[in-house]
Design a protein around this motif. Sequence first.
Motif, short mmCIF file in Angstrom:
data_model
loop_
_atom_site.label_atom_id
_atom_site.label_comp_id
_atom_site.label_asym_id
_atom_site.label_seq_id
_atom_site.Cartn_x
_atom_site.Cartn_y
_atom_site.Cartn_z
N UNK B 93 54.81 18.55 23.97
CA UNK B 93 54.63 19.14 25.29
C UNK B 93 55.96 19.71 25.77
N UNK B 94 55.95 20.96 26.15
CA UNK B 94 57.15 21.57 26.74
C UNK B 94 56.71 22.81 27.50
N UNK B 95 57.59 23.28 28.36
CA UNK B 95 57.27 24.45 29.18
C UNK B 95 58.08 25.65 28.73
N UNK B 96 57.44 26.80 28.78
CA UNK B 96 58.15 28.05 28.48
C UNK B 96 57.86 29.06 29.58
N UNK B 97 58.70 30.07 29.68
CA UNK B 97 58.40 31.15 30.63
C UNK B 97 58.51 32.48 29.92
N UNK B 98 57.43 33.23 29.96
CA UNK B 98 57.41 34.56 29.33
C UNK B 98 56.93 35.58 30.35
N UNK B 99 56.76 36.79 29.90
CA UNK B 99 56.19 37.82 30.77
C UNK B 99 54.81 38.18 30.27
N UNK B 100 53.89 38.35 31.19
CA UNK B 100 52.54 38.75 30.83
C UNK B 100 52.12 39.86 31.78
N UNK B 101 51.86 41.01 31.23
CA UNK B 101 51.48 42.19 32.03
C UNK B 101 52.51 42.45 33.14
N UNK B 102 53.77 42.31 32.77
CA UNK B 102 54.85 42.62 33.69
C UNK B 102 55.17 41.54 34.70
N UNK B 103 54.44 40.42 34.66
CA UNK B 103 54.66 39.35 35.63
C UNK B 103 55.21 38.12 34.90
N UNK B 104 56.12 37.36 35.55
CA UNK B 104 56.57 36.13 34.90
C UNK B 104 55.40 35.15 34.75
N UNK B 105 55.38 34.51 33.60
CA UNK B 105 54.27 33.60 33.34
C UNK B 105 54.81 32.29 32.77
N UNK B 106 54.57 31.18 33.50
CA UNK B 106 55.00 29.87 33.01
C UNK B 106 53.84 29.22 32.28
N UNK B 107 54.14 28.72 31.08
CA UNK B 107 53.11 28.10 30.25
C UNK B 107 53.59 26.70 29.86
N UNK B 140 44.45 28.02 29.46
CA UNK B 140 43.75 27.85 30.73
C UNK B 140 43.57 29.21 31.41
N UNK B 141 42.47 29.32 32.14
CA UNK B 141 42.16 30.58 32.84
C UNK B 141 43.26 31.00 33.81
N UNK B 142 43.98 29.98 34.33
CA UNK B 142 45.02 30.28 35.33
C UNK B 142 46.16 31.10 34.73
N UNK B 143 46.24 31.12 33.39
CA UNK B 143 47.29 31.93 32.74
C UNK B 143 46.89 33.40 32.68
N UNK B 144 45.65 33.68 33.00
CA UNK B 144 45.19 35.06 33.01
C UNK B 144 44.87 35.59 31.62
N UNK B 145 44.73 34.69 30.67
CA UNK B 145 44.41 35.12 29.31
C UNK B 145 42.90 35.02 29.07
N UNK B 146 42.40 35.90 28.22
CA UNK B 146 40.96 35.89 27.92
C UNK B 146 40.75 35.69 26.42
N UNK B 147 39.56 35.25 26.08
CA UNK B 147 39.24 35.01 24.68
C UNK B 147 39.39 36.33 23.91
N UNK B 148 40.07 36.22 22.78
CA UNK B 148 40.27 37.41 21.95
C UNK B 148 41.62 38.08 22.18
#
Lengths: 247, 403
Positions: B93-107, B140-148
Motif C-alpha cells: 500500500x502506498x500513495x502516488x500522485x499523477x495527472x489525469x486529463x490535466x488534473x492532479x490525481x492522487x491514487x 475506484x470510480x472516484x478516480x474518474x477511470x472507466x473500464x477499458x
Amino acid sequence: MKSNLDDPPAIEAHELTKIYGRDNTEVVALRGVSVRVARGEVVALLGPSGAGKSTLLTAIGLINPPTTGRIAIGGVAVLNGPRPLVDLRAFRRRHLGFVFQKANLIPFLSARRNVQIALEINDVPARAARQRALELLDYLGVADRADHLPDELSGGQQQRVAVARALANQPSLILADEPTAALDSHRGRQVMELFRKVAHERGAGVLVVTHDHRSLDLFDRTLEMEDGRLHEPVRATSSSVPGQNPP
Amino acid sequence: MTLAAHDIRHNLGRFALTAVGIGLLLMIVLGMSGIYRGMIDDALVVVDGIGADLWVVQRDTRGPFAEISRVPMNLEERVRAVPGVAGARSFVSHSIQREHRGEPQRITVQGLAWPDDKGEWLPLAAGRPLAQAHFEIIADESLGLTVGEVVPLGKDRYTVVGTTKGMVSSGGDGLAFFTVRDAQAVQFDLPGEAIRLERAARRARSGDSELGRLSPLLLDRAAQSAAGIPAIGPAMISAVLVKVAPGHDIARVAASIANWPDVSLHTAAGQRDLLLRGMIDKARRQLGLFRALLVVISTIIMALIIYTLTLDKVHDIALLKLMGARNGMIAGLILQQALLLGAIGYVIAYALGGWVFPRFPRRVLIAPADLWALAGVVVAISCVASLLGIWKAMRVEPNKVLS
C-alpha cells in the motif's frame, strides 16, 4: 334575562384608593371610590382625562389592584386591597368580559377564532366553542364576516367581534373602556345599543368608560369621576332594571 | 389548527426564511456526522474487506495505513510455515500522485497477492476482478477511470478491468488495486538514466573493493540488473496478511509470530483500532467540536427568532392573559412554534442533505442513528430556544393591553 333584587350585584367596590409611586412621586388616582352596579344594569362612567376612570376600570377588572379597598364581583369577594382573595386570572376567565377603545383582536385569528379562543381558554371543547362563537357573531350581526381576519373588517365590525368575545363566556360583568372612541357616531351608538341589549337580555352588569355624551340616553345610570373621586348618581337615564331605576 | 400554527401562517414569509436558515445549519450538523462516518467507513473499507485475521508488519510500526512499513517478500513464506496459518498473502500500500486529463490525481495503490487474491472480495460496480498477473487494475470510480481505459504508470500501461464504488483511503484518495508485483513496479519505478547511473555506481564501488579487483566477473554482474544480483534482495512489501485456519486459536498463532524480532503483529481488530484512534481521532474531535458549535449557533438563532416572534405578540399575549389564559397555554404557543421551526428545519436539512451530500468530494454517510440523534438534538434546542421567549411572555402583564 331580567335581574332580580336578590341577585348579588355585578360589582360592589368599597372605598377604593389607588396610589402610584411613592414619597415625592406619589400620585393618588383613586380616593375612596365606592361603586355598585347591578346585574342587567348599564352604567356610564364619565369624567375628564386623568380623573381616574381607567384606573377604576382596571382595578375592578382585576388587572391593576387597588392600594386599599374591597371589591366583590357577582357576590364573590375578590380583592382586599392589593391582596387577591381568589385566583384572579381564573376569575377573569369565568366572570369578566373586556371591550376597549381599539377592538384588540388577535391579528392572526379570524373573527370566529377570536371569539372561539375566549371559550377555549375557559375549557369549552373546540366544537362547542366554534358553534357558540358563530351564534354570538350572528347575534351581533357579523356572522358573514366570521372567517375574515381582523384587518379585513371595518372598525365597527371589529368592535362587534370584540363585544362577541367579551360575551363568549356569559360574564357577570362587562367592562368597556371608551369602546366607541374609534367609531363614527352611528357605529358608536350601535355598539352602545349592543351593550344595552346584552345587559338586559343576558343579565350582565356593564360599566362603560365613555366621553360620548350623545349616547348617554342608552345607559341606566351615569357616574362621573373627577380627581379620583366618584360623584354618583349624577342623573338617572333610561332603565329597565326592575326595582332599581324608574322606567 | 393551533394558535401557534395560526401565528405562523400570519408570519409565513419570516417563518419560512428562518426555517430554511435553521435547516441549512442542521444540514451542516448532519453533514459533519456524515463526513465522520464516511471517514471511518473509508478507513476501514480495506481492513474489513480484505479478510485477514492478522497483519504482520515492520517491527515497531503501526501497519501500512498508519506509516511506512517495509518487510521482505519472503516473510510470506515464513508466516506460512507457522502452525495454524491457513494462508499468507503479501500486501502493498502506498500513495502516488499523477495527472489525469490535466488534473492532479492522487491514487492509493493497493497490491493484491496474485494469484491467491484477485480482488474477488471487492464490491465491483463494473467490470471484473483481476485475471492476469500484470498490467490490470481495479480502480475506484472516484478516480474518474472507466473500464477499458488504459493508464500509463512508470514504464508500463495498465488497463482498468473493473471499477469499485466508495473504496477510498482514510485520506479520501481513491484506491486502485494492482497485483503486488505491479504495485511494487509502480512504487519503485526509476527512470532509465537513474538505473544506468546506479549500475555504474555499483560497478565503481565493486571496482574499488579488493573483491572486485580479484573477480572481474563480479564487476560485470554489478553492472547488470539488480534482480540478477543475489546480494540484492527483491523489493520490499508493506505487510503480510495472515488467515488463521479454522479451529485454531488466533491468539496462539499471533503469539508465535509476535516472538519474531523483526516484525510486529496486529490483529484485524487492532488494525481497525489503530486506524480509528490514530488517524481518525483528531478529525473526529475537530468535527465534533464544529458540530457542537453549529448546534449552539442554531440554538441562539432559533432563540432570537422565537424571542422576536414573541415580542411581536406581546400585546396579544397580554390580551390572552387578560382573558384569563393559563401560562401553560401561552408557553405552549411559544414552545410549539419553536418545535415546529425545529421540525421544519430538520426536514429541510434531511431533504437538502440527501441532494447535496452525494455531490461532496468525500463520502458523507448518514446513518439512521445520526438521524435519530439529530432529531433529539433538534427537540432539545427547540425547547432551549423557546425558553427566552417563554420568559418574556411570562413577564407580560395583562394591563399591557391598555397601552
